[in-house]
Design an enzyme around this catalytic site. Structure first.
Site, PDB file in Angstrom:
ATOM      1  N   SER A  63     -12.021 -26.884 -36.318  1.00  0.00           N
ATOM      2  CA  SER A  63     -12.056 -25.385 -37.816  1.00  0.00           C
ATOM      3  C   SER A  63     -12.020 -26.559 -38.737  1.00  0.00           C
ATOM      4  O   SER A  63     -11.151 -27.629 -39.167  1.00  0.00           O
ATOM      5  CB  SER A  63     -10.331 -24.730 -37.930  1.00  0.00           C
ATOM      6  OG  SER A  63      -9.570 -25.325 -36.944  1.00  0.00           O
TER       7      SER A  63
ATOM      8  N   GLU B 113      -6.224 -30.397 -26.778  1.00  0.00           N
ATOM      9  CA  GLU B 113      -4.818 -29.515 -25.732  1.00  0.00           C
ATOM     10  C   GLU B 113      -4.802 -29.096 -24.755  1.00  0.00           C
ATOM     11  O   GLU B 113      -4.092 -28.497 -23.821  1.00  0.00           O
ATOM     12  CB  GLU B 113      -3.599 -30.293 -26.385  1.00  0.00           C
ATOM     13  CG  GLU B 113      -3.699 -29.572 -27.604  1.00  0.00           C
ATOM     14  CD  GLU B 113      -4.081 -28.938 -28.484  1.00  0.00           C
ATOM     15  OE1 GLU B 113      -5.459 -29.406 -28.841  1.00  0.00           O
ATOM     16  OE2 GLU B 113      -3.179 -28.824 -29.747  1.00  0.00           O
ATOM     17  N   ARG B 114      -5.780 -28.013 -25.381  1.00  0.00           N
ATOM     18  CA  ARG B 114      -6.016 -26.475 -24.150  1.00  0.00           C
ATOM     19  C   ARG B 114      -7.146 -26.949 -23.376  1.00  0.00           C
ATOM     20  O   ARG B 114      -6.662 -26.224 -21.688  1.00  0.00           O
ATOM     21  CB  ARG B 114      -6.999 -25.614 -25.496  1.00  0.00           C
ATOM     22  CG  ARG B 114      -5.867 -25.266 -26.342  1.00  0.00           C
ATOM     23  CD  ARG B 114      -6.289 -23.978 -27.232  1.00  0.00           C
ATOM     24  NE  ARG B 114      -6.349 -23.946 -28.426  1.00  0.00           N
ATOM     25  CZ  ARG B 114      -6.704 -23.831 -29.527  1.00  0.00           C
ATOM     26  NH1 ARG B 114      -7.972 -22.630 -28.524  1.00  0.00           N
ATOM     27  NH2 ARG B 114      -7.336 -23.473 -31.135  1.00  0.00           N
TER      28      ARG B 114
ATOM     29  N   PHE C 103     -11.673 -27.072 -28.517  1.00  0.00           N
ATOM     30  CA  PHE C 103     -12.013 -27.189 -27.421  1.00  0.00           C
ATOM     31  C   PHE C 103     -12.475 -26.161 -26.409  1.00  0.00           C
ATOM     32  O   PHE C 103     -13.135 -26.095 -25.369  1.00  0.00           O
ATOM     33  CB  PHE C 103     -10.516 -25.641 -27.116  1.00  0.00           C
ATOM     34  CG  PHE C 103     -10.911 -24.315 -27.142  1.00  0.00           C
ATOM     35  CD1 PHE C 103     -11.944 -23.329 -26.813  1.00  0.00           C
ATOM     36  CD2 PHE C 103     -10.546 -23.972 -28.810  1.00  0.00           C
ATOM     37  CE1 PHE C 103     -11.492 -22.082 -26.625  1.00  0.00           C
ATOM     38  CE2 PHE C 103     -11.089 -22.462 -28.876  1.00  0.00           C
ATOM     39  CZ  PHE C 103     -11.956 -21.963 -28.290  1.00  0.00           C
TER      40      PHE C 103
ATOM     41  N   LYS D  79      -9.190 -38.002 -28.211  1.00  0.00           N
ATOM     42  CA  LYS D  79      -8.603 -37.251 -28.042  1.00  0.00           C
ATOM     43  C   LYS D  79      -9.136 -35.942 -27.701  1.00  0.00           C
ATOM     44  O   LYS D  79      -9.531 -35.139 -28.790  1.00  0.00           O
ATOM     45  CB  LYS D  79      -8.121 -36.913 -29.836  1.00  0.00           C
ATOM     46  CG  LYS D  79      -6.291 -37.087 -29.601  1.00  0.00           C
ATOM     47  CD  LYS D  79      -5.633 -35.633 -29.272  1.00  0.00           C
ATOM     48  CE  LYS D  79      -6.446 -34.250 -30.060  1.00  0.00           C
ATOM     49  NZ  LYS D  79      -6.048 -33.190 -29.659  1.00  0.00           N
TER      50      LYS D  79
ATOM     51  N   GLU E 151     -14.318 -16.593 -39.814  1.00  0.00           N
ATOM     52  CA  GLU E 151     -14.906 -17.296 -38.354  1.00  0.00           C
ATOM     53  C   GLU E 151     -13.670 -16.764 -37.579  1.00  0.00           C
ATOM     54  O   GLU E 151     -12.544 -16.336 -38.285  1.00  0.00           O
ATOM     55  CB  GLU E 151     -14.453 -18.722 -38.163  1.00  0.00           C
ATOM     56  CG  GLU E 151     -15.729 -18.876 -37.076  1.00  0.00           C
ATOM     57  CD  GLU E 151     -15.237 -20.913 -36.773  1.00  0.00           C
ATOM     58  OE1 GLU E 151     -14.534 -21.247 -36.642  1.00  0.00           O
ATOM     59  OE2 GLU E 151     -16.572 -21.113 -35.649  1.00  0.00           O
TER      60      GLU E 151
ATOM     61  N   CYS F 196     -19.541 -22.428 -31.489  1.00  0.00           N
ATOM     62  CA  CYS F 196     -19.563 -22.943 -33.454  1.00  0.00           C
ATOM     63  C   CYS F 196     -21.449 -22.434 -33.828  1.00  0.00           C
ATOM     64  O   CYS F 196     -21.975 -22.209 -34.902  1.00  0.00           O
ATOM     65  CB  CYS F 196     -19.873 -24.114 -33.896  1.00  0.00           C
ATOM     66  SG  CYS F 196     -20.258 -25.211 -33.016  1.00  0.00           S
TER      67      CYS F 196
HETATM   68  P1  NAD Z   1      -8.929 -26.992 -34.321  1.00  0.00           P
HETATM   69  O1  NAD Z   1      -9.450 -26.960 -34.879  1.00  0.00           O
HETATM   70  O2  NAD Z   1      -7.821 -26.334 -33.826  1.00  0.00           O
HETATM   71  O3  NAD Z   1      -8.734 -28.535 -33.062  1.00  0.00           O
HETATM   72  C1  NAD Z   1      -9.341 -29.981 -33.194  1.00  0.00           C
HETATM   73  C2  NAD Z   1      -8.880 -30.481 -32.783  1.00  0.00           C
HETATM   74  O4  NAD Z   1      -7.904 -31.237 -34.174  1.00  0.00           O
HETATM   75  C3  NAD Z   1      -8.071 -30.821 -31.636  1.00  0.00           C
HETATM   76  O5  NAD Z   1      -8.196 -31.859 -31.013  1.00  0.00           O
HETATM   77  C4  NAD Z   1      -6.624 -30.004 -32.246  1.00  0.00           C
HETATM   78  O6  NAD Z   1      -5.849 -31.280 -31.272  1.00  0.00           O
HETATM   79  C5  NAD Z   1      -6.928 -30.961 -33.070  1.00  0.00           C
HETATM   80  N1  NAD Z   1      -5.908 -30.585 -34.349  1.00  0.00           N
HETATM   81  C6  NAD Z   1      -5.341 -29.012 -34.362  1.00  0.00           C
HETATM   82  N2  NAD Z   1      -4.525 -28.592 -35.057  1.00  0.00           N
HETATM   83  C7  NAD Z   1      -4.534 -30.195 -36.159  1.00  0.00           C
HETATM   84  C8  NAD Z   1      -3.857 -30.397 -37.115  1.00  0.00           C
HETATM   85  N3  NAD Z   1      -3.002 -29.612 -37.666  1.00  0.00           N
HETATM   86  N4  NAD Z   1      -3.983 -31.454 -37.287  1.00  0.00           N
HETATM   87  C9  NAD Z   1      -4.809 -32.610 -36.878  1.00  0.00           C
HETATM   88  N5  NAD Z   1      -5.245 -32.613 -35.689  1.00  0.00           N
HETATM   89  C10 NAD Z   1      -5.753 -31.131 -34.680  1.00  0.00           C
HETATM   90  O7  NAD Z   1     -10.350 -25.860 -33.368  1.00  0.00           O
HETATM   91  P2  NAD Z   1     -10.942 -25.897 -31.884  1.00  0.00           P
HETATM   92  O8  NAD Z   1      -9.563 -24.016 -31.766  1.00  0.00           O
HETATM   93  O9  NAD Z   1     -10.257 -26.323 -30.879  1.00  0.00           O
HETATM   94  O10 NAD Z   1     -11.920 -25.178 -31.512  1.00  0.00           O
HETATM   95  C11 NAD Z   1     -12.976 -24.793 -32.181  1.00  0.00           C
HETATM   96  C12 NAD Z   1     -13.430 -24.269 -33.436  1.00  0.00           C
HETATM   97  O11 NAD Z   1     -13.902 -26.002 -33.852  1.00  0.00           O
HETATM   98  C13 NAD Z   1     -14.350 -23.502 -34.615  1.00  0.00           C
HETATM   99  O12 NAD Z   1     -13.467 -23.279 -35.665  1.00  0.00           O
HETATM  100  C14 NAD Z   1     -15.782 -23.699 -34.123  1.00  0.00           C
HETATM  101  O13 NAD Z   1     -15.926 -23.473 -35.089  1.00  0.00           O
HETATM  102  C15 NAD Z   1     -14.863 -25.211 -34.571  1.00  0.00           C
HETATM  103  N6  NAD Z   1     -15.873 -25.838 -34.516  1.00  0.00           N
HETATM  104  C16 NAD Z   1     -17.104 -26.089 -34.873  1.00  0.00           C
HETATM  105  C17 NAD Z   1     -18.274 -27.603 -34.041  1.00  0.00           C
HETATM  106  C18 NAD Z   1     -19.561 -28.011 -35.270  1.00  0.00           C
HETATM  107  O14 NAD Z   1     -20.307 -28.983 -34.700  1.00  0.00           O
HETATM  108  N7  NAD Z   1     -18.881 -27.343 -36.365  1.00  0.00           N
HETATM  109  C19 NAD Z   1     -18.670 -27.154 -32.979  1.00  0.00           C
HETATM  110  C20 NAD Z   1     -17.309 -27.053 -31.735  1.00  0.00           C
HETATM  111  C21 NAD Z   1     -16.578 -25.901 -32.962  1.00  0.00           C
END
Ligand code: NAD
Length: 500
Positions: free
Chosen positions: A226, A176-177, A149, A173, A383, A281
């Site tokens: 994450s 969804e937020r 998101f 994909k 985090e 991140c």
């Molecule tokens: P998230 O892991 O909750 O969601 C990421 C994606 O995974 C979304 O598209 C979501 O729909 C999907 N998802 C969520 N739960 C899932 C599950 N149980 N099974 C399969 N798919 C699932 O992350 P977020 O809250 O949207 O984003 C923040 C996180 O992303 C933080 O941890 C941040 O550090 C990380 N991030 C990392 C980078 C990087 O390049 N390392 C860059 C940006 C954000």
């Protein structure tokens, strides 16, 4: 109520099923739209269409593919204000920061416009008598991206910019937020001349992600989110025979040596810790001053700087940062602050219970500062992803170097100093993927490559830059022999050919 739907074959597509997710206005706390949550049926449809569309797109010469991206760049620039407003309205980051989000993605598009040069293969003339060897980079076919998101503009463009340039079709994909900007980008790509079906957006959550991971015709998956989910996506995708890159969470440290320019460092730290409400991140949520005197001066300057921060709605042009993305995330961040207090860290500035006048139900968290945070504390190890800065004091350079090096995450790190020798040693030794020297947020530019170490990234290939081109292509190498003047070839050989 507005419905946000899928985008398949160049048009909005309602899809089947009855699952929806709420999309909030983080400024008011109210639901502003519903997003369709797709599943296996929508993914299967998008893949079928993408597979057919990829044949023509992959055969389009790279210069023509680049021209579509040049036009896309122009359209993004022309629509920047609208895109930024749309992004801020769902994410909560302030407009100037949303423009930065889109701009950093646009820079990857600019990089991808160089695809005719980037995708060139290699050629050896006369590798043997009448023998030439050449290699070519070919697209993988249908590939997919799953995005978080916190950068709904930049991260989709990191992925599809390079993937499309290389001749692949793409299934996105998004989170969804905040799902609107990715759809708008897909519409602009169509307007730029991208054939229908080459980029498809399937909205959804875990169900859509699992369908992508299990679909045999999706050859590669790029994920950002994450760490636990990144690890899951990596394992399941690789088990299904796909190429996977999965970027995860972070806990970036800023090391402050005694000779640093502390006023500049504090200015950099507050921007990097509290900008976008800490939902980056590459944020800097941990600061490590070296030596007692540095720690005391830094802390007092930080307290003064924090007092001057303005938290406001995402359209407030004077605000330094806006609300976090939703109520669940606000509670999570505040819960971490509770835990930090229980663990015995000193809460210097408390952002819990922050209310913005006129927006009391918005998802705001005030800037928070902890001192005397210890490496064994849960709030240090995990985090938080909110506007919370933790001071972890170190006595020596070696101790400061050890902290980010031993942390489970290894995304980014920064060192603030005037000492070139110390900075050089730090950059060489620290166990982290992206290093800033007097640069608080060292996100590499588009023609370099983005990726962390340890639990911040699973897989071998980074995002964008030449690594991106490698991720989205496979190599074919041709060895050809054209004996001069039709001379007879030697007899059969039963040993492996060598150049002896
Ligand atoms: P998230 O892991 O909750 O969601 C990421 C994606 O995974 C979304 O598209 C979501 O729909 C999907 N998802 C969520 N739960 C899932 C599950 N149980 N099974 C399969 N798919 C699932 O992350 P977020 O809250 O949207 O984003 C923040 C996180 O992303 C933080 O941890 C941040 O550090 C990380 N991030 C990392 C980078 C990087 O390049 N390392 C860059 C940006 C954000």
């Amino acid at each position: 109520m507005r419905d946000i739907v899928h985008y398949i074959s160049g048009k909005a597509e309602a899809g089947g099923g009855s699952r929806y997710g709420d999309v909030f206005d983080p400024n008011t706390g109210k639901v502003q739209a519903r997003v369709r949550l797709g599943g296996a049926a929508e993914v299967a449809k998008a893949v079928e269409i993408a597979k057919a569309a990829q044949v023509g797109w992959g055969a389009t010469n790279p210069q023509r593919r680049a021209r579509v991206l040049f036009e896309f760049k122009r359209l993004i620039e022309a629509n920047m204000d609208e895109l930024a407003r749309m992004l801020s309205a769902e994410h909560g980051k302030v407009i100037a920061d949303s423009k930065g989000d889109i701009q950093r993605g646009l820079e990857v598009i600019e990089f991808a416009c160089g695809i005719p040069h980037l995708i060139k293969g290699e050629y050896t003339v006369g590798a043997g008598p009448g023998i030439d060897v050449y290699s070519m980079r070919v697209p993988l076919g249908v590939v997919a991206g799953i995005t978080p998101f916190n950068f709904p503009g930049m991260i989709p463009m990191w992925m599809f910019g390079v993937a499309l340039a290389c001749g692949n079709a793409f299934i996105l994909k998004p989170s969804e937020r905040d799902p609107s900007v990715p759809v708008r980008l897909a519409e602009l790509l169509k307007e730029a001349g991208l054939p229908d079906g080459v980029l498809n957006v399937v909205q959804g959550d875990k169900e859509a992600v699992d369908a992508i991971l299990d679909h045999p015709d999706i050859k590669a998956v790029s994920f950002v989110g994450s760490s636990d989910i990144a690890h899951y996506v990596y394992q399941r995708g690789v088990a299904a025979g796909k190429r996977v890159q999965a970027m995860g969470g972070a806990k970036n440290h800023g090391i402050v040596l005694p000779d640093a320019d502390l006023d500049q460092t504090v200015a950099d730290l507050v921007g990097a810790a509290y900008g976008s409400a800490g939902e980056r991140c590459m944020a800097l949520p941990v600061v490590v001053p070296v030596g007692e005197k540095t720690a005391e001066t830094l802390r007092s300057k930080l307290v003064t700087a924090i007092a001057g921060l303005r938290v406001g709605v995402s359209t407030d042009t004077d605000a330094h940062y806006g609300p976090v993305v939703n109520a669940a995330h606000k509670s999570k961040v505040e819960n971490y602050i509770d835990i930090g207090v229980k663990e015995g860290a000193e809460l210097v500035v408390d952002g819990r219970g922050f209310k913005l006048q006129g927006h009391e139900d918005g998802f705001f968290v005030g800037p928070t500062l902890f001192d005397h945070v210890k490496p064994e504390m849960k709030t240090y190890q995990e985090e938080i992803f909110g506007p919370v800065l933790q001071i972890v004091r170190a006595e020596t350079f070696e101790q400061a170097l050890d902290l980010p090096s031993k942390h489970q995450y290894g995304n980014g790190v920064a060192i603030f100093t005037r000492n070139g020798e110390a900075a050089r040693e730090f950059a060489a030794k620290v166990e982290v993927g992206m290093v800033g020297i007097n640069v608080p947020i060292p996100v590499p530019l588009a023609y370099h490559t983005f990726g962390g170490w340890k639990r911040s990234a699973f897989g071998d290939t980074n995002q964008h830059g030449p690594e991106g081109v490698r991720f989205y292509t496979k190599i074919k190498t041709v060895t050809q022999r054209w004996p001069a003047g039709g001379t007879a070839l030697a007899d059969s050989s039963f040993v492996i050919p060598t150049m002896k």
